[in-house]
Design a protein around this motif. Structure first.
Motif, short mmCIF file in Angstrom:
data_model
loop_
_atom_site.label_atom_id
_atom_site.label_comp_id
_atom_site.label_asym_id
_atom_site.label_seq_id
_atom_site.Cartn_x
_atom_site.Cartn_y
_atom_site.Cartn_z
N PRO A 145 0.83 -1.21 0.00
CA PRO A 145 0.00 0.00 0.00
C PRO A 145 0.86 1.25 0.00
O PRO A 145 1.66 1.48 0.90
N SER A 146 0.67 2.09 -1.01
CA SER A 146 1.50 3.28 -1.17
C SER A 146 0.66 4.54 -1.31
O SER A 146 1.14 5.56 -1.83
N SER A 147 -0.60 4.49 -0.88
CA SER A 147 -1.48 5.64 -1.03
C SER A 147 -1.00 6.83 -0.22
O SER A 147 -1.23 7.98 -0.59
N LEU A 148 -0.34 6.59 0.92
CA LEU A 148 0.07 7.70 1.78
C LEU A 148 1.00 8.65 1.06
O LEU A 148 0.80 9.86 1.06
N MET A 149 2.04 8.12 0.42
CA MET A 149 3.03 8.97 -0.23
C MET A 149 2.65 9.34 -1.66
O MET A 149 3.01 10.41 -2.14
N TYR A 150 1.87 8.47 -2.33
CA TYR A 150 1.65 8.66 -3.76
C TYR A 150 0.20 8.96 -4.13
O TYR A 150 -0.09 9.29 -5.28
N GLY A 151 -0.75 8.75 -3.23
CA GLY A 151 -2.14 9.08 -3.51
C GLY A 151 -2.93 7.94 -4.10
O GLY A 151 -2.56 6.77 -4.01
N SER A 152 -4.07 8.29 -4.73
CA SER A 152 -4.97 7.30 -5.32
C SER A 152 -4.22 6.44 -6.33
O SER A 152 -3.30 6.90 -7.00
N ASP A 153 -4.62 5.20 -6.45
CA ASP A 153 -4.08 4.21 -7.38
C ASP A 153 -2.86 3.48 -6.82
O ASP A 153 -2.40 2.51 -7.43
N GLY A 154 -2.33 3.88 -5.67
CA GLY A 154 -1.13 3.23 -5.16
C GLY A 154 -1.46 2.03 -4.28
O GLY A 154 -0.89 1.88 -3.21
N LEU A 155 -2.38 1.16 -4.73
CA LEU A 155 -2.80 0.03 -3.91
C LEU A 155 -1.91 -1.18 -4.12
O LEU A 155 -1.54 -1.86 -3.16
N GLY A 156 -1.60 -1.49 -5.36
CA GLY A 156 -0.78 -2.66 -5.64
C GLY A 156 0.69 -2.39 -5.43
O GLY A 156 1.43 -3.22 -4.91
N GLY A 157 1.14 -1.21 -5.83
CA GLY A 157 2.54 -0.86 -5.71
C GLY A 157 2.89 0.29 -6.62
O GLY A 157 2.02 0.89 -7.27
N VAL A 158 4.17 0.59 -6.66
CA VAL A 158 4.66 1.75 -7.42
C VAL A 158 5.95 1.37 -8.12
O VAL A 158 6.80 0.67 -7.56
N LEU A 159 6.10 1.83 -9.36
CA LEU A 159 7.38 1.78 -10.06
C LEU A 159 7.90 3.21 -10.16
O LEU A 159 7.28 4.07 -10.79
N ASN A 160 9.01 3.48 -9.49
CA ASN A 160 9.67 4.77 -9.59
C ASN A 160 10.83 4.64 -10.57
O ASN A 160 11.76 3.87 -10.33
N VAL A 161 10.78 5.39 -11.66
CA VAL A 161 11.78 5.30 -12.72
C VAL A 161 12.64 6.57 -12.67
O VAL A 161 12.11 7.68 -12.75
N PHE A 162 13.96 6.39 -12.53
CA PHE A 162 14.87 7.52 -12.43
C PHE A 162 15.91 7.44 -13.54
O PHE A 162 16.33 6.35 -13.94
N PRO A 163 16.38 8.59 -14.04
CA PRO A 163 17.46 8.59 -15.03
C PRO A 163 18.78 8.30 -14.35
O PRO A 163 18.88 8.27 -13.11
N PRO A 164 19.86 8.08 -15.12
CA PRO A 164 21.18 7.90 -14.51
C PRO A 164 21.59 9.14 -13.72
O PRO A 164 21.10 10.25 -13.97
N SER A 165 22.48 8.97 -12.76
CA SER A 165 22.96 10.10 -11.96
C SER A 165 23.68 11.10 -12.85
O SER A 165 24.25 10.75 -13.89
N LEU A 166 23.65 12.36 -12.44
CA LEU A 166 24.27 13.41 -13.22
C LEU A 166 25.79 13.29 -13.16
O LEU A 166 26.36 12.94 -12.13
N PRO A 167 26.49 13.57 -14.24
CA PRO A 167 27.96 13.43 -14.26
C PRO A 167 28.64 14.51 -13.43
O PRO A 167 28.05 15.55 -13.11
N ASP A 168 29.90 14.26 -13.07
CA ASP A 168 30.70 15.20 -12.30
C ASP A 168 31.26 16.29 -13.21
O ASP A 168 31.32 16.13 -14.43
N PRO A 169 31.69 17.43 -12.62
CA PRO A 169 32.24 18.53 -13.45
C PRO A 169 33.40 18.08 -14.32
O PRO A 169 34.25 17.28 -13.90
N GLY A 170 33.41 18.58 -15.53
CA GLY A 170 34.48 18.25 -16.47
C GLY A 170 34.36 16.89 -17.11
O GLY A 170 35.26 16.46 -17.82
N THR A 171 33.23 16.20 -16.89
CA THR A 171 33.06 14.84 -17.40
C THR A 171 32.01 14.83 -18.52
O THR A 171 30.95 15.45 -18.39
N HIS A 172 32.34 14.14 -19.59
CA HIS A 172 31.38 13.90 -20.68
C HIS A 172 31.41 12.40 -20.95
O HIS A 172 32.48 11.80 -21.07
N ARG A 173 30.24 11.79 -21.04
CA ARG A 173 30.18 10.35 -21.24
C ARG A 173 28.93 10.01 -22.05
O ARG A 173 28.02 10.82 -22.19
#
Length: 789
Positions: A206-234
């Motif tokens: 149950p995830s309704s507390l943090m995410y609201g309606s529809d969060g009964l079965g569960g949640v998939l949180n999708v995040f991009p890769p972490s941001l690179p450090d200064p001077g880095t290109h990849r």
């Protein structure tokens, strides 16, 4: 969006704050320094590696509390809370582990705690796991996790199922914003580029507390890769080829950091032909129909996805703006709309041709993410705009006695969504923290096409919550929270003309009336996580949940050809309420992990789509002359229970054994029958062997694996729902990592359904046509990363 970005920068730079530092040393259990360990400040997304003495130091930080993620290959990753106040260096001790996921575990973005403090069952999946398990869509890449399944429509279209719940009972958050399309449909996939995620959180329970309606079965949180450090290109170049449908997927990405100004661009493509099944014919409505060359005609498709991000990383936090566009065209098996005919199945000579019937989806998103240090506390702000345009094309057919429709556009559904998520993290003391949150959403849906399924509507919702976390002696964490929500559904009526001849309108058939409904909900949750030592962790969570009826559930009334049924809503539906309990017991050593996660839930006025004994022609023969089984949205009290078991074992450092079991039991307390669309129990096992090749310097390692999945019979079905027999699937894989100085590509070979077994997926809509799932499939995946510093 631009105004928001300017305001945030003005606030962040309007005051000069005192600067400080944060330093420390990373060592192993013997006290030896770990050289090259990764240390990342979660709130700033800034990182570095330790020096020859295992030491690290961050300068020019504002005085505040931070969370550090420390990881090193072969050691268990940990999260440490630390204050940047120029004080004594901290010492971090890492313990060895052979468990791969333990090497990458980080805290949840939304709960701001490490994995042991979580009171909900959660799995955090990194990019390496996603690369090794790519199966055409993001959801299919996760379906071997215990408790996670997928509803498939052929190849390239799938939606998530968590603990037997799906559709509007599972929330998918992309970069902090709830993904909004026409997710009520079985044949509507998840419009997210499978190459884009850098990390996925799978929250179960149950995830309704943090995410609201529809969060009964569960949640998939999708995040991009972490941001690179200064001077880095990849960046990276990735390509995947699949033999079954000659699928070719590519993705190119580039990202960098120039004096704390960050950017990321990605372009992905996917092209696939008609897929093959281990069958030469199928039976539908007592008709035996051929499948030429074992192919499902007109199941080809393509995708074109682009993402661009720009932002700033400073000592006050970071802010980014991401623009993306997902575009997909996919054919529907020609026997999938109406009653199949043999002549429709004759090959057209081009297995990559996309003909009618087909769907075209374009999902455009703009997302602003900001993490700001205000005083000594943190504010996360996510703003989003989404434009989901779904078109379904099919040959028009006679609708009663009226004029024949012009064109081929059966449906044109456009859903626009505006989203706001704000979370303020308050550190009250070293052991007490609080989250205060606000969420808001506005939706506008328009329709077009000669078919009617869903009316035009507007929808609005707003919710506020407070979440408390209290820790005791580094052995016990307790959580509690309260939430209030308001939602409105304003749905326009729609009446269809009924003709007595080609030109004369005899009367109107009302598909749905005007609906203007308000819903109010309170919810709460309490949880406990007990971790007396590093080996054992017990989690318990009890929460009330709610689900506001969707516009589709309230007003739908039409033949949904893509799912072979007539779907009817109910304007009298009320909010669904649930009481859900969740338990997780885990034992983990350096080479073994065992997790048992039972759950139980009771729902009042559970909303579900029920198969009936009616056909659409019985509703109004003039309006619906074609027929089609009627599925009605209903409400009944319901009971849910089940659980997952996950085990990992390394008898030797080179050998990895994994076992996962899942089971869902549900029961309609009013009809005394099971609920429809329930996944069967299954067991997944995997054996990997890592081969060291010391004689070849340019090969870092070879991984050989076999996997086996046994899915049980599903005989617990609702009235008028079909049973599905169980099946067995065998797979294999070989992976190789190369090292050509700074050039380190990796290559994976895998085989899916190696024995070419003919089986039926209980959750697939093609199950109703007696069509088996995809046959044997060999997959080749190549990843070429590069970096410039």
């Amino acid at each position: 969006m631009r105004l928001n970005l300017v305001l945030l920068l003005l606030v962040a730079n309007s005051v000069v704050f005192a600067q400080s530092s944060l330093s420390g040393q990373v060592i192993d259990i013997a006290g030896e320094p770990l050289i090259g360990a990764t240390v990342i400040i979660h709130e700033l997304e800034k990182g570095m590696i330790t020096d020859l003495n295992g030491q690290f130091r961050f300068d020019n930080l504002r005085k505040a509390s931070y969370h550090l993620h420390i990881s090193y290959v072969g050691y268990e990753a940990i999260t440490v809370a630390a204050n940047a106040n120029g004080g004594d260096p901290i010492t971090v001790i890492l313990e060895p582990t052979s468990l791969e996921l333990s090497e990458i575990v980080v805290e949840s973005n939304h709960y701001k705690t490490g994995p042991k403090e979580h009171t909900l069952a959660m799995e955090i999946i990194d990019m390496e796991y996603l690369k090794k398990n790519r199966k055409g869509t993001l959801v299919n890449s996760l379906e071997d996790l215990p408790g996670v399944n997928a509803i498939n429509t052929g190849v390239g279209i799938s939606k998530p199922v968590i603990r037997g719940m799906s559709f509007n009972r599972v929330i998918v958050n992309d970069k902090g914003v709830k993904q909004e399309g026409q997710q009520w449909g079985t044949d509507h996939g998840l419009e997210i580029d499978m190459f884009e995620p850098g990390r996925v959180e799978v929250v179960k329970g149950p995830s309704s507390l943090m995410y609201g309606s529809d969060g009964l079965g569960g949640v998939l949180n999708v995040f991009p890769p972490s941001l690179p450090d200064p001077g880095t290109h990849r960046g990276s170049l990735q390509s995947i080829y699949k033999t079954n449908n000659q699928s070719i997927s590519t993705s190119s990405s580039l990202e960098g950091n120039i004096n704390d100004k960050v950017y990321r661009v990605r372009f992905s493509t996917q092209d696939f032909g008609d897929y093959r099944v281990p069958a030469s014919s199928f039976t539908y409505n007592n008709f035996n129909l051929p499948l030429y060359d074992n192919q499902l005609k007109n199941t080809a498709g393509n995708e074109r996805n682009v993402t661009a991000m720009v932002g700033l990383k400073k000592n006050w936090g970071y802010t980014t703006l991401t623009v993306s566009n997902f575009h997909q065209q996919a054919g529907f098996f020609v026997g999938a709309i109406g009653i199949p005919r043999s002549y429709q199945l004759t090959p057209d000579g081009d297995s990559r041709n996309i003909d009618l019937p087909m769907q075209e989806i374009n999902h455009f998103k703009v997302i602003s993410n900001s993490n700001l240090l205000l005083g000594k506390n943190w504010l996360e702000l996510d703003l989003g705009y989404q434009n989901n345009y779904r078109q379904e094309q099919s040959n028009p057919h006679a609708h009663g006695k009226g004029p024949r429709p012009e064109g081929t556009q059966a449906h044109a559904l456009r859903l626009q969504t505006y989203s706001l998520n704000a979370r303020y993290f308050i550190k009250l003391s070293d052991r007490h923290s609080r989250i205060v949150g606000l969420q808001g959403q506005q939706q506008l849906n328009s329709r077009g096409g000669f078919e009617f399924l869903l009316p035009e509507y507007t929808s609005a919702s707003i919710g506020a919550f407070v979440f408390e976390e209290l820790s005791f002696k580094n052995k016990l964490t307790t959580t509690a929270g309260l939430r209030f929500d308001y939602a409105n559904r304003n749905i326009n009526s729609f009446s269809e003309p009924i003709y007595s001849d080609e030109t004369t309108i005899e009367r109107y058939y009302q598909r749905n009336g005007n609906i203007n409904a308000d819903f109010y909900n309170f919810s709460g949750a309490v949880g406990v996580s007990f971790y007396p030592n590093k080996l054992f962790n017990a989690k318990w969570n009890l929460g009330t949940s709610f689900k506001v009826p969707t516009a589709a559930e309230l007003s739908m009334n039409g033949i949904h050809h893509g799912t072979f049924r007539h779907e009817v809503g109910d304007s009298t539906l009320t909010s669904e309420r649930g009481l859900q309990a969740d338990l997780s017991l885990s034992y983990q050593k350096s080479n073994i992990s065992l997790v048992i996660s039972p759950f139980v839930s009771v729902f009042n006025d559970f909303i579900y789509l029920a198969p009936t004994a009616q056909f659409s022609s019985s509703l109004d023969p003039d309006a619906f002359p074609e027929g089609g089984q009627v599925f009605q949205y209903r409400q009944n009290d319901a009971f849910y229970a089940g659980g997952e078991l996950a085990a990992e074992y390394h008898p030797l450092e080179e050998i990895h054994l994994r076992l996962a079991y899942e089971y869902v039991y549900n029961y309609n307390l009013d009809t005394k029958l099971p609920l429809p669309f329930t996944p069967p129990a299954s067991i997944y096992s995997e054996l990997d062997y890592e081969v060291s090749i010391n004689r070849v310097s340019w090969i870092e390692g070879v991984n050989i694996g076999v996997n086996y999945k046994k899915v049980m019979d599903q005989n617990r079905v609702d009235r008028n729902e079909r049973n599905t027999p169980g099946y067995n699937l065998l797979g294999a894989s070989v992976g190789c990592e190369f090292n050509f100085n700074r050039f380190k590509p990796d290559l994976y070979f895998s085989a899916q359904n190696l024995l070419n077994e003919a089986y039926f997926n209980h959750l697939s809509r093609y199950r109703l046509l007696n069509l088996p799932e995809q046959g044997r499939n060999f997959v080749i995946s190549l990843n070429i990363p590069f970096a410039i510093k």
